[in-house]
Design a protein around this motif. Structure first.
Motif, PDB file in Angstrom:
ATOM      1  N   PRO A 137      -2.456  49.895  26.025  1.00 30.89           N
ATOM      2  CA  PRO A 137      -2.200  50.958  27.006  1.00 30.89           C
ATOM      3  C   PRO A 137      -1.615  50.418  28.305  1.00 30.89           C
ATOM      4  N   GLN A 138      -0.890  51.280  28.995  1.00 32.72           N
ATOM      5  CA  GLN A 138      -0.338  50.924  30.294  1.00 32.72           C
ATOM      6  C   GLN A 138      -1.473  50.634  31.272  1.00 32.72           C
ATOM      7  N   PRO A 139      -1.381  49.540  32.049  1.00 29.31           N
ATOM      8  CA  PRO A 139      -2.445  49.233  33.004  1.00 29.31           C
ATOM      9  C   PRO A 139      -2.542  50.276  34.105  1.00 29.31           C
ATOM     10  N   GLY A 140      -3.736  50.368  34.707  1.00 30.56           N
ATOM     11  CA  GLY A 140      -3.948  51.326  35.786  1.00 30.56           C
ATOM     12  C   GLY A 140      -4.450  52.653  35.275  1.00 30.56           C
ATOM     13  N   LEU A 141      -4.348  53.675  36.116  1.00 31.32           N
ATOM     14  CA  LEU A 141      -4.804  55.002  35.750  1.00 31.32           C
ATOM     15  C   LEU A 141      -3.962  55.570  34.607  1.00 31.32           C
ATOM     16  N   LYS A 142      -4.609  56.280  33.717  1.00 25.30           N
ATOM     17  CA  LYS A 142      -3.890  56.870  32.578  1.00 25.30           C
ATOM     18  C   LYS A 142      -2.900  57.911  33.087  1.00 25.30           C
ATOM     19  N   PRO A 143      -1.620  57.775  32.756  1.00 25.83           N
ATOM     20  CA  PRO A 143      -0.624  58.735  33.241  1.00 25.83           C
ATOM     21  C   PRO A 143      -0.749  60.074  32.513  1.00 25.83           C
TER      22      PRO A 143
ATOM     23  N   LEU B 148      11.721  44.910  35.732  1.00 27.88           N
ATOM     24  CA  LEU B 148      10.521  45.099  34.933  1.00 27.88           C
ATOM     25  C   LEU B 148       9.820  46.395  35.300  1.00 27.88           C
ATOM     26  N   LEU B 149       9.090  46.937  34.329  1.00 28.22           N
ATOM     27  CA  LEU B 149       8.231  48.095  34.543  1.00 28.22           C
ATOM     28  C   LEU B 149       6.905  47.856  33.839  1.00 28.22           C
ATOM     29  N   ALA B 150       5.844  48.486  34.322  1.00 24.95           N
ATOM     30  CA  ALA B 150       4.573  48.476  33.595  1.00 24.95           C
ATOM     31  C   ALA B 150       4.584  49.504  32.478  1.00 24.95           C
ATOM     32  N   GLY B 151       5.554  50.402  32.491  1.00 27.01           N
ATOM     33  CA  GLY B 151       5.711  51.462  31.502  1.00 27.01           C
ATOM     34  C   GLY B 151       6.662  52.503  32.055  1.00 27.01           C
ATOM     35  N   GLY B 152       7.089  53.423  31.196  1.00 28.57           N
ATOM     36  CA  GLY B 152       7.913  54.529  31.662  1.00 28.57           C
ATOM     37  C   GLY B 152       9.396  54.369  31.491  1.00 28.57           C
ATOM     38  N   GLY B 153       9.854  53.270  30.866  1.00 25.88           N
ATOM     39  CA  GLY B 153      11.288  53.015  30.779  1.00 25.88           C
ATOM     40  C   GLY B 153      12.056  53.917  29.840  1.00 25.88           C
ATOM     41  N   TYR B 154      11.369  54.541  28.853  1.00 28.69           N
ATOM     42  CA  TYR B 154      12.054  55.427  27.912  1.00 28.69           C
ATOM     43  C   TYR B 154      12.241  56.801  28.561  1.00 28.69           C
ATOM     44  N   ALA B 155      12.989  56.867  29.618  1.00 28.03           N
ATOM     45  CA  ALA B 155      13.126  58.113  30.375  1.00 28.03           C
ATOM     46  C   ALA B 155      14.462  58.134  31.101  1.00 28.03           C
TER      47      ALA B 155
END
Length: 328
Positions: A52-58, A90-97
């Motif tokens: 899972p992406q680190p930090g709070l769940k989006p 770099l990203l922690a997540g979210g690049g497919y956008a």
């Protein structure tokens, strides 16, 4: 905006291309219109519920650890970037956008000679490979073993090791074709892991001495043989766990050879550490990409809406280099 969302843990079919709210940039952030992103093994693990992406769940779980695109807005405390700049990072997540938000310290200017596809395929694997080899203290004249030499990280590591002055670069892959293509990028000795024991191949190639550095993306399945392949005072860095996370090991090898074994990841690091890794890559490797000495290798390009198909292809392990997604 449109984005690829993980609707539940599972196979490629759980990826849904749908409308989601636009991200909101803070005072130190860039809002970027994504032109290209790329697949990484971590994306497949995240899709299956294992990373899972680190930090709070989006609110919407969007995979993607890198991007390339144009700045469409910059926060009031942003320095060094302006609207219209071509950037990647770099990203922690979210690049497919279609849009991403990133802290400006993690962004880099895209060299003029790179296409959007090449830029989108660069940050995660090239920064990972460079950072891992630096953590091992690789110096000119040393010998290196790089696993999965046809993967994104492997393709990057072979070339970066050569630029750092490695005297011998040995790589493993599962086909003669991948090894031949890796030789074109600087690989000295190729080992087909389906046909021979790589530790024995390393011993032959080095006259029994072993390698000074191992960069491993496999993990448990390779651990004991990696230790056998290392020379006295050798160093190993584990950057992936494609072969599992639990293994038994003969610690006597560790003691007898005075070896160092370390693990590393980029995604969960604090901003400061990721910014330092980005700047180190920008200084040491990006100029070689700009000059063409280091090549960004792309295997296939898919439309963003076809991310599920791209994931299914990556799972076959057939790719050499990166699998890229392009936004509309």
């Amino acid at each position: 905006m449109k984005a690829v969302v993980i609707t539940r843990p599972g196979g490629p079919e759980v990826l849904e291309f749908r409308e989601v709210p636009d991200p909101v940039a803070g005072p130190e952030d860039l809002l970027v219109r994504v032109r290209a992103t790329a697949l990484n093994r971590a994306d497949l693990l995240q899709r299956m519920g294992g990373y899972p992406q680190p930090g709070l769940k989006p609110a919407f779980e969007i995979p993607g650890l890198e991007y390339a695109g144009e700045v469409v807005a910059a926060g009031e405390r942003v320095e060094g970037f302006a609207v219209g700049d071509r950037v990647m990072g770099l990203l922690a997540g979210g690049g497919y956008a279609e849009l991403v938000v990133t802290h400006h310290r993690l962004a880099m200017k895209v060299p003029a000679n790179l296409s959007w596809e090449e830029a989108g395929a660069t940050p995660e694997v090239y920064i990972t490979a460079h950072d891992a080899l630096l953590q091992c203290g690789l110096v000119a004249g040393e010998r290196v073993l790089i696993h999965a030499a046809g993967s994104g990280v492997g393709v990057a590591a072979v070339q970066i090791a050569k630029e750092l002055g490695a005297s011998l670069v040995i790589g493993t892959a599962g086909s003669a074709e991948k090894l031949e293509r890796a030789r074109e990028l600087g690989l000295d000795v190729g080992v087909n892991y389906r046909e021979e024991d790589f530790a024995e191949a390393v011993a032959r190639a080095t006259g029994g001495r072993g390698v000074d550095v191992v960069l491993d993306v496999i993990g448990a399945d390779y651990l004991e043989r990696n230790l056998r392949a290392l020379a006295p005072k050798g160093r190993m860095v584990v950057v992936g766990l494609m072969g599992g996370s639990s293994a038994q090991v003969n610690l006597g090898l560790l003691l007898q050879k005075r070896l160092q074994v370390r693990g590393t990841t980029l995604r969960a690091r604090p901003l400061e550490e990721k910014a330092l890794a980005t700047r180190a890559f920008e200084r040491s490797v990006l100029p070689h990409i700009e000059s063409g000495r280091v090549k960004v290798v792309i295997d296939r390009v898919y439309a963003l809406r076809d991310a599920a198909e791209a994931h299914a292809y990556m799972a076959t392990n057939a790719n050499f280099g990166k699998i890229v997604l392009v936004a509309g």
